[in-house]
Design a protein around this motif. Structure first.
Motif, PDB file in Angstrom:
ATOM      1  N   THR A 177      35.938  65.483  51.414  1.00 49.38           N
ATOM      2  CA  THR A 177      35.109  65.637  52.611  1.00 49.38           C
ATOM      3  C   THR A 177      34.745  64.279  53.197  1.00 49.38           C
ATOM      4  O   THR A 177      34.870  64.048  54.406  1.00 49.38           O
ATOM      5  CB  THR A 177      33.831  66.433  52.282  1.00 49.38           C
ATOM      6  OG1 THR A 177      34.192  67.701  51.715  1.00 49.38           O
ATOM      7  CG2 THR A 177      32.998  66.669  53.532  1.00 49.38           C
ATOM      8  N   MET A 178      34.317  63.368  52.318  1.00 47.86           N
ATOM      9  CA  MET A 178      33.987  62.016  52.769  1.00 47.86           C
ATOM     10  C   MET A 178      35.203  61.296  53.334  1.00 47.86           C
ATOM     11  O   MET A 178      35.138  60.638  54.379  1.00 47.86           O
ATOM     12  CB  MET A 178      33.401  61.190  51.614  1.00 47.86           C
ATOM     13  CG  MET A 178      31.927  61.386  51.362  1.00 47.86           C
ATOM     14  SD  MET A 178      31.317  60.216  50.119  1.00 47.86           S
ATOM     15  CE  MET A 178      31.625  58.653  50.931  1.00 47.86           C
ATOM     16  N   SER A 179      36.338  61.428  52.627  1.00 50.12           N
ATOM     17  CA  SER A 179      37.543  60.709  53.030  1.00 50.12           C
ATOM     18  C   SER A 179      38.016  61.144  54.400  1.00 50.12           C
ATOM     19  O   SER A 179      38.309  60.308  55.269  1.00 50.12           O
ATOM     20  CB  SER A 179      38.664  60.932  52.007  1.00 50.12           C
ATOM     21  OG  SER A 179      38.352  60.312  50.782  1.00 50.12           O
ATOM     22  N   TRP A 180      38.122  62.471  54.606  1.00 51.67           N
ATOM     23  CA  TRP A 180      38.603  62.955  55.892  1.00 51.67           C
ATOM     24  C   TRP A 180      37.609  62.643  57.006  1.00 51.67           C
ATOM     25  O   TRP A 180      38.007  62.271  58.117  1.00 51.67           O
ATOM     26  CB  TRP A 180      38.883  64.452  55.836  1.00 51.67           C
ATOM     27  CG  TRP A 180      40.185  64.767  55.181  1.00 51.67           C
ATOM     28  CD1 TRP A 180      40.366  65.389  53.975  1.00 51.67           C
ATOM     29  CD2 TRP A 180      41.496  64.464  55.655  1.00 51.67           C
ATOM     30  NE1 TRP A 180      41.702  65.485  53.687  1.00 51.67           N
ATOM     31  CE2 TRP A 180      42.419  64.933  54.697  1.00 51.67           C
ATOM     32  CE3 TRP A 180      41.983  63.838  56.806  1.00 51.67           C
ATOM     33  CZ2 TRP A 180      43.792  64.804  54.854  1.00 51.67           C
ATOM     34  CZ3 TRP A 180      43.354  63.703  56.967  1.00 51.67           C
ATOM     35  CH2 TRP A 180      44.243  64.180  55.996  1.00 51.67           C
ATOM     36  N   ALA A 181      36.313  62.777  56.701  1.00 48.01           N
ATOM     37  CA  ALA A 181      35.312  62.469  57.728  1.00 48.01           C
ATOM     38  C   ALA A 181      35.402  60.999  58.131  1.00 48.01           C
ATOM     39  O   ALA A 181      35.462  60.666  59.322  1.00 48.01           O
ATOM     40  CB  ALA A 181      33.911  62.792  57.208  1.00 48.01           C
ATOM     41  N   LEU A 182      35.416  60.107  57.126  1.00 47.53           N
ATOM     42  CA  LEU A 182      35.499  58.674  57.411  1.00 47.53           C
ATOM     43  C   LEU A 182      36.841  58.305  58.037  1.00 47.53           C
ATOM     44  O   LEU A 182      36.908  57.476  58.942  1.00 47.53           O
ATOM     45  CB  LEU A 182      35.290  57.875  56.119  1.00 47.53           C
ATOM     46  CG  LEU A 182      33.869  57.901  55.530  1.00 47.53           C
ATOM     47  CD1 LEU A 182      33.867  57.270  54.140  1.00 47.53           C
ATOM     48  CD2 LEU A 182      32.896  57.188  56.450  1.00 47.53           C
ATOM     49  N   TYR A 183      37.907  58.970  57.545  1.00 49.99           N
ATOM     50  CA  TYR A 183      39.242  58.638  58.055  1.00 49.99           C
ATOM     51  C   TYR A 183      39.348  58.950  59.542  1.00 49.99           C
ATOM     52  O   TYR A 183      39.764  58.105  60.343  1.00 49.99           O
ATOM     53  CB  TYR A 183      40.303  59.423  57.282  1.00 49.99           C
ATOM     54  CG  TYR A 183      41.682  58.816  57.383  1.00 49.99           C
ATOM     55  CD1 TYR A 183      42.226  58.108  56.321  1.00 49.99           C
ATOM     56  CD2 TYR A 183      42.437  58.926  58.546  1.00 49.99           C
ATOM     57  CE1 TYR A 183      43.478  57.536  56.412  1.00 49.99           C
ATOM     58  CE2 TYR A 183      43.691  58.359  58.640  1.00 49.99           C
ATOM     59  CZ  TYR A 183      44.207  57.662  57.574  1.00 49.99           C
ATOM     60  OH  TYR A 183      45.444  57.086  57.677  1.00 49.99           O
ATOM     61  N   THR A 213      35.658  55.209  48.758  1.00 52.98           N
ATOM     62  CA  THR A 213      35.806  56.416  47.935  1.00 52.98           C
ATOM     63  C   THR A 213      36.514  56.226  46.598  1.00 52.98           C
ATOM     64  O   THR A 213      36.604  57.177  45.820  1.00 52.98           O
ATOM     65  CB  THR A 213      36.565  57.497  48.728  1.00 52.98           C
ATOM     66  OG1 THR A 213      37.880  57.011  49.069  1.00 52.98           O
ATOM     67  CG2 THR A 213      35.813  57.882  49.999  1.00 52.98           C
ATOM     68  N   ASN A 214      37.024  55.039  46.279  1.00 52.61           N
ATOM     69  CA  ASN A 214      37.763  54.865  45.026  1.00 52.61           C
ATOM     70  C   ASN A 214      36.982  55.310  43.794  1.00 52.61           C
ATOM     71  O   ASN A 214      37.545  55.966  42.902  1.00 52.61           O
ATOM     72  CB  ASN A 214      38.217  53.411  44.867  1.00 52.61           C
ATOM     73  CG  ASN A 214      39.285  53.259  43.807  1.00 52.61           C
ATOM     74  OD1 ASN A 214      40.453  53.568  44.027  1.00 52.61           O
ATOM     75  ND2 ASN A 214      38.899  52.790  42.623  1.00 52.61           N
ATOM     76  N   PRO A 215      35.678  54.992  43.666  1.00 51.42           N
ATOM     77  CA  PRO A 215      34.928  55.453  42.495  1.00 51.42           C
ATOM     78  C   PRO A 215      34.924  56.980  42.352  1.00 51.42           C
ATOM     79  O   PRO A 215      34.980  57.508  41.230  1.00 51.42           O
ATOM     80  CB  PRO A 215      33.516  54.919  42.752  1.00 51.42           C
ATOM     81  CG  PRO A 215      33.715  53.726  43.615  1.00 51.42           C
ATOM     82  CD  PRO A 215      34.854  54.095  44.515  1.00 51.42           C
ATOM     83  N   ILE A 216      34.863  57.692  43.452  1.00 54.11           N
ATOM     84  CA  ILE A 216      34.853  59.155  43.407  1.00 54.11           C
ATOM     85  C   ILE A 216      36.179  59.681  42.880  1.00 54.11           C
ATOM     86  O   ILE A 216      36.228  60.578  42.023  1.00 54.11           O
ATOM     87  CB  ILE A 216      34.567  59.744  44.805  1.00 54.11           C
ATOM     88  CG1 ILE A 216      33.198  59.278  45.307  1.00 54.11           C
ATOM     89  CG2 ILE A 216      34.628  61.268  44.778  1.00 54.11           C
ATOM     90  CD1 ILE A 216      32.910  59.651  46.753  1.00 54.11           C
ATOM     91  N   SER A 251      45.778  52.190  45.300  1.00 55.01           N
ATOM     92  CA  SER A 251      45.051  52.950  46.325  1.00 55.01           C
ATOM     93  C   SER A 251      45.210  52.290  47.693  1.00 55.01           C
ATOM     94  O   SER A 251      45.395  52.966  48.707  1.00 55.01           O
ATOM     95  CB  SER A 251      43.567  53.051  45.968  1.00 55.01           C
ATOM     96  OG  SER A 251      43.366  53.881  44.851  1.00 55.01           O
ATOM     97  N   LEU A 252      45.118  50.962  47.723  1.00 55.40           N
ATOM     98  CA  LEU A 252      45.301  50.250  48.988  1.00 55.40           C
ATOM     99  C   LEU A 252      46.741  50.362  49.477  1.00 55.40           C
ATOM    100  O   LEU A 252      46.991  50.466  50.678  1.00 55.40           O
ATOM    101  CB  LEU A 252      44.893  48.781  48.833  1.00 55.40           C
ATOM    102  CG  LEU A 252      43.389  48.522  48.732  1.00 55.40           C
ATOM    103  CD1 LEU A 252      43.107  47.075  48.341  1.00 55.40           C
ATOM    104  CD2 LEU A 252      42.702  48.860  50.055  1.00 55.40           C
ATOM    105  N   LEU A 253      47.694  50.360  48.532  1.00 52.01           N
ATOM    106  CA  LEU A 253      49.085  50.559  48.922  1.00 52.01           C
ATOM    107  C   LEU A 253      49.282  51.974  49.475  1.00 52.01           C
ATOM    108  O   LEU A 253      50.118  52.205  50.346  1.00 52.01           O
ATOM    109  CB  LEU A 253      50.018  50.329  47.726  1.00 52.01           C
ATOM    110  CG  LEU A 253      50.155  48.881  47.256  1.00 52.01           C
ATOM    111  CD1 LEU A 253      50.989  48.809  45.988  1.00 52.01           C
ATOM    112  CD2 LEU A 253      50.795  48.028  48.352  1.00 52.01           C
ATOM    113  N   LEU A 254      48.472  52.924  48.956  1.00 51.16           N
ATOM    114  CA  LEU A 254      48.552  54.298  49.438  1.00 51.16           C
ATOM    115  C   LEU A 254      48.017  54.458  50.860  1.00 51.16           C
ATOM    116  O   LEU A 254      48.141  55.533  51.453  1.00 51.16           O
ATOM    117  CB  LEU A 254      47.798  55.244  48.490  1.00 51.16           C
ATOM    118  CG  LEU A 254      48.622  55.786  47.324  1.00 51.16           C
ATOM    119  CD1 LEU A 254      47.726  56.450  46.293  1.00 51.16           C
ATOM    120  CD2 LEU A 254      49.684  56.766  47.818  1.00 51.16           C
TER     121      LEU A 254
END
Length: 315
Positions: free
Chosen positions: A82-88, A127-130, A175-178
Motif C-alpha cells: 500500500t505504501m509502495s504503490w501510494a508513494l510510487y 520501504t526496504n525495512p518492511i 532493491s535499488l537495481l530493482l
C-alpha cells in the motif's frame, strides 16, 4: 492548470495507488509466500520444506501450517504494498509533471523511464525495512528451531536488538537495481497504452488523445499484465538475490550470505543461471493478475476522482 489542481492530482494518484496495492496483496498473498520460499531454496537450506511445484507448495503449506502459513507476512505485505504503490504513483506523477514542465503534452519513453526510476529509488529507501521483515516472516516454518518472530512489531524489535538498524537495509543494493523493474513496467505500460488508444480511436474514429474515454477495464488489465511480464523477465534475478541476502542469520548469528555479490557467486557455482529464476512460476501466477488488478483499480479510481470533480463543477 493551477498549483492546487496539480497537488490534488498528485494526492489522487497516491490514494489510487494505495487502493490498488491493497487489492493486489489481499487477493494473491499465498503465491507470494510460495515465491519467496522457492527463491531462497538453493538445495542446501535447512528450515524449509521441499516443494515439487507451486501447487504442491500451496497444498503442503495449507496442510502443515494452515491459513496462517499461507498468509505469513501478510501485514507487512499489505503495509509495504500500500505504501509502495501510494508513494510510487505520487512520486511518479510529480516527476512526470516536472519533466513535462506543467504542460499536458505526452512525455517521450525516455522521460517515462527516468520518472519511473526516480520514483522507484525513493520508494525503495522508504520501504526496504518492511520488505525485509515480510521476507523473514514468510520464511518461518515449523521446521525452524530458532525463536520465531511473533508478528511485524516483534520482528522489528528483535532485528534492531540482535542485528542493529543496518540489518533493516539488507538487500538495498538489489532493491535499488530493482528500480529498473518499475521503470521498465511503467514505460512499457505508458507506450502500450498509447498504441492501444490509437488503435481503438482509428477503429472508432474517436480522439486518441482522450485515452480515459477510449480505454476500459479490460484494456487496463491486459496492459498491466503485459508490461509486468516484460519487467519480470528482465529483472527477476535481482529479486532472488534480495530474498537470499535478507534471510535471518542462523542461531549463532552468522548470515547465510555475506552480501549480494556472495549470493551471485554461490548461486552460479551451485545452481547455474537457473538458480536466479527459482520461484518464477508462482511469481508470474501472482504478479500478472496482480498487475492487472493494480492498474484496473488505479485507473478506475482516477476516473472516479475525475467524475467527482466534474460533478462539483456542474453543481
Amino acid at each position: 492548470m493551477s498549483g492546487v489542481d496539480i497537488d490534488r492530482r498528485q494526492w489522487e494518484n497516491a490514494i489510487a495507488g494505495a487502493f490498488a496495492g491493497f487489492a493486489t496483496v489481499a487477493s494473491l498473498h499465498p503465491l507470494d509466500v510460495v515465491r519467496t520460499r522457492f527463491q531462497v531454496n538453493n538445495g542446501h537450506v535447512t528450515g524449509l520444506p521441499s516443494y515439487k511445484n507451486t501447487g504442491h507448495a500451496i497444498f503442503t503449506i495449507a496442510r502443515t501450517e494452515g491459513l496462517r502459513g499461507l498468509y505469513a507476512g501478510f501485514y507487512p505485505a499489505v503495509l509495504g504494498s500500500t505504501m509502495s504503490w501510494a508513494l510510487y504513483f505520487f512520486f511518479y506523477g510529480r516527476a512526470k509533471h516536472r519533466y513535462s514542465k506543467g504542460s499536458d503534452e505526452k512525455l517521450s519513453p525516455g522521460y517515462h523511464l527516468i520518472a519511473a526510476a526516480e520514483a522507484g529509488a525513493l520508494v525503495c529507501l522508504f520501504t526496504n525495512p518492511i520488505w525485509l521483515i515480510k521476507t523473514r516472516l514468510q520464511l518461518q516454518t515449523p521446521l525452524h528451531h530458532k525463536k520465531p518472530y511473533f508478528g511485524f512489531s516483534d520482528a522489528l524489535r528483535t532485528i534492531l536488538k540482535e542485528e542493529g538498524w543496518r540489518a533493516l537495509y539488507k538487500g538495498i543494493g538489489p532493491s535499488l537495481l530493482l528500480v529498473s523493474h518499475g521503470a521498465i513496467q511503467f514505460t512499457a505500460y505508458e507506450e502500450l497504452r498509447k498504441v492501444v488508444a490509437r488503435y481503438k480511436s482509428n477503429k472508432g474514429k474517436a480522439d486518441h488523445t482522450d485515452e480515459d474515454k477510449i480505454l476500459n477495464s479490460i484494456d487496463y488489465a491486459v496492459l498491466g499484465a503485459s508490461s509486468k511480464f516484460a519487467a519480470i523477465l528482465l529483472t527477476y534475478p535481482y529479486q532472488v538475490i534480495r530474498a537470499r541476502v535478507q534471510q535471518r542469520p542462523s542461531s549463532n548469528g552468522v548470515p547465510r550470505y555475506k552480501d549480494s555479490w556472495h549470493v551471485v557467486k554461490e548461486t552460479i557455482r551451485f545452481e547455474g543461471i537457473r538458480g536466479f529464476y527459482r520461484g518464477i512460476t508462482p511469481n508470474l501466477l501472482k504478479n500478472l493478475p496482480a498487475a492487472s488488478i493494480t492498474f484496473v483499480v488505479y485507473e478506475n479510481t482516477l476516473k472516479l476522482f475525475s467524475l467527482t470533480r466534474r460533478n462539483k463543477k456542474n453543481v
